[in-house]
Design a protein around this motif. Structure first.
Motif, PDB file in Angstrom:
ATOM      1  N   ILE A  71       0.817  -1.218   0.000  1.00 41.50           N
ATOM      2  CA  ILE A  71       0.000   0.000   0.000  1.00 41.50           C
ATOM      3  C   ILE A  71       0.847   1.264   0.000  1.00 41.50           C
ATOM      4  O   ILE A  71       1.813   1.379   0.756  1.00 41.50           O
ATOM      5  N   ALA A  72       0.461   2.221  -0.819  1.00 42.07           N
ATOM      6  CA  ALA A  72       1.016   3.580  -0.767  1.00 42.07           C
ATOM      7  C   ALA A  72      -0.144   4.501  -0.406  1.00 42.07           C
ATOM      8  O   ALA A  72      -1.002   4.779  -1.240  1.00 42.07           O
ATOM      9  N   ILE A  73      -0.190   4.940   0.841  1.00 47.88           N
ATOM     10  CA  ILE A  73      -1.320   5.736   1.309  1.00 47.88           C
ATOM     11  C   ILE A  73      -0.891   7.189   1.524  1.00 47.88           C
ATOM     12  O   ILE A  73       0.073   7.475   2.234  1.00 47.88           O
ATOM     13  N   LEU A  85      -7.871 -10.285   4.677  1.00 46.85           N
ATOM     14  CA  LEU A  85      -6.437 -10.005   4.537  1.00 46.85           C
ATOM     15  C   LEU A  85      -5.971  -9.144   5.715  1.00 46.85           C
ATOM     16  O   LEU A  85      -5.784  -7.932   5.571  1.00 46.85           O
ATOM     17  N   PRO A  86      -5.750  -9.756   6.869  1.00 48.09           N
ATOM     18  CA  PRO A  86      -5.385  -8.985   8.067  1.00 48.09           C
ATOM     19  C   PRO A  86      -3.916  -8.594   8.099  1.00 48.09           C
ATOM     20  O   PRO A  86      -3.211  -8.814   9.081  1.00 48.09           O
ATOM     21  N   CYS A  87      -3.456  -8.009   7.012  1.00 47.70           N
ATOM     22  CA  CYS A  87      -2.048  -7.661   6.895  1.00 47.70           C
ATOM     23  C   CYS A  87      -1.890  -6.493   5.933  1.00 47.70           C
ATOM     24  O   CYS A  87      -2.716  -6.307   5.023  1.00 47.70           O
ATOM     25  N   ALA A  88      -0.830  -5.712   6.114  1.00 43.34           N
ATOM     26  CA  ALA A  88      -0.544  -4.620   5.189  1.00 43.34           C
ATOM     27  C   ALA A  88       0.950  -4.328   5.188  1.00 43.34           C
ATOM     28  O   ALA A  88       1.583  -4.337   6.241  1.00 43.34           O
ATOM     29  N   GLU A  89       1.482  -4.116   4.003  1.00 41.00           N
ATOM     30  CA  GLU A  89       2.840  -3.583   3.866  1.00 41.00           C
ATOM     31  C   GLU A  89       2.676  -2.143   3.406  1.00 41.00           C
ATOM     32  O   GLU A  89       2.352  -1.876   2.247  1.00 41.00           O
ATOM     33  N   TRP A 106      -2.874  -5.016  -6.563  1.00 42.82           N
ATOM     34  CA  TRP A 106      -4.089  -4.879  -7.362  1.00 42.82           C
ATOM     35  C   TRP A 106      -5.347  -4.705  -6.511  1.00 42.82           C
ATOM     36  O   TRP A 106      -6.325  -4.119  -6.959  1.00 42.82           O
ATOM     37  N   MET A 107      -5.329  -5.199  -5.265  1.00 43.01           N
ATOM     38  CA  MET A 107      -6.525  -5.102  -4.418  1.00 43.01           C
ATOM     39  C   MET A 107      -6.579  -3.797  -3.615  1.00 43.01           C
ATOM     40  O   MET A 107      -7.552  -3.539  -2.917  1.00 43.01           O
ATOM     41  N   VAL A 108      -5.514  -2.981  -3.708  1.00 40.06           N
ATOM     42  CA  VAL A 108      -5.484  -1.702  -2.984  1.00 40.06           C
ATOM     43  C   VAL A 108      -5.025  -0.573  -3.906  1.00 40.06           C
ATOM     44  O   VAL A 108      -4.049   0.132  -3.606  1.00 40.06           O
TER      45      VAL A 108
END
Length: 207
Positions: free
Chosen positions: A17-19, A37-41, A180-182
């Motif tokens: 993710i780039a937020i 998907l209880p995870c994020a990079e 692709w999902m974020v």
């Protein structure tokens, strides 16, 4: 690292993710968790990255959170202060690897050729990111590397719903990173229902 690999392997797909706006981090994390998907990079490609990580951690203490695109010691410090579980870097920088080891945080650095794999092993690493996966030879290159070296990989960069099964079918691939999902535009425009649908679709892809 064994425990981290186990956690990541159970999730299989790690959203990268780039937020841009940290105030949206909690809502995004909620969508990831609620849809499997209880995870994020969260990558250091935006100024709000560290705050976004902290907001996710404060709201969801048990969520698995990584800091991505870590290029220097300051970013390592910011990520640790934000409460992340692990560090991901696009390349293999021995200085950053050793600093993470000194600070007691797991790091998964990027490699894409035999020499870099061997350098990583000399640093005591056995869990690596294969990046950029598709431009570096994709599945065929990764199969060649895993046939030789006793390490495991998280391919990232060009992984899509069309090729993810090919990557995950390689025994030494424990998870894949994907964007692709974020997509950034959905996050920027608060299109949470569309995001939820994309995230939920990941579980159907993996069946």
């Amino acid at each position: 690292m064994i425990n981290l690999c186990k956690q990541l392997s159970e999730i299989k797909v790690i959203p990268v993710i780039a937020i841009k706006d940290a105030t949206k981090a909690v809502k995004l994390a909620e969508i990831l968790i609620d849809n499997g998907l209880p995870c994020a990079e969260v990558t250091f490609r935006t100024e709000d990255a560290a705050l976004a990580m902290k907001n996710m951690r404060d709201a969801f203490p048990s969520m698995l959170i990584g800091a991505g695109t870590v290029l220097n010691k300051k970013q390592v410090d910011l990520a640790i202060d934000a409460g992340v579980d692990f560090i991901v870097s696009p390349g293999l920088n021995p200085t950053i690897v050793k600093y993470c080891q000194q600070r007691g945080i797991e790091i998964i650095p990027g490699v894409n050729n035999p020499s870099l794999v061997e350098e990583a092993m000399e640093l005591g690493l056995k869990t690596l990111k294969f990046f950029p996966a598709e431009p570096s030879g994709g599945v065929n290159m990764l199969k060649a590397l895993t046939a030789v070296y006793p390490v495991t990989f998280m391919p990232t960069g060009g992984v899509t719903p069309k090729n993810i099964h090919d990557y995950l079918s390689i025994p030494k691939v424990f998870a894949c990173g994907g964007t692709w999902m974020v997509p950034n535009d959905l996050i920027d425009n608060n299109q949470w229902d569309e995001l939820a649908s994309l995230v939920k679709g990941v579980s159907s892809i993996l069946r």
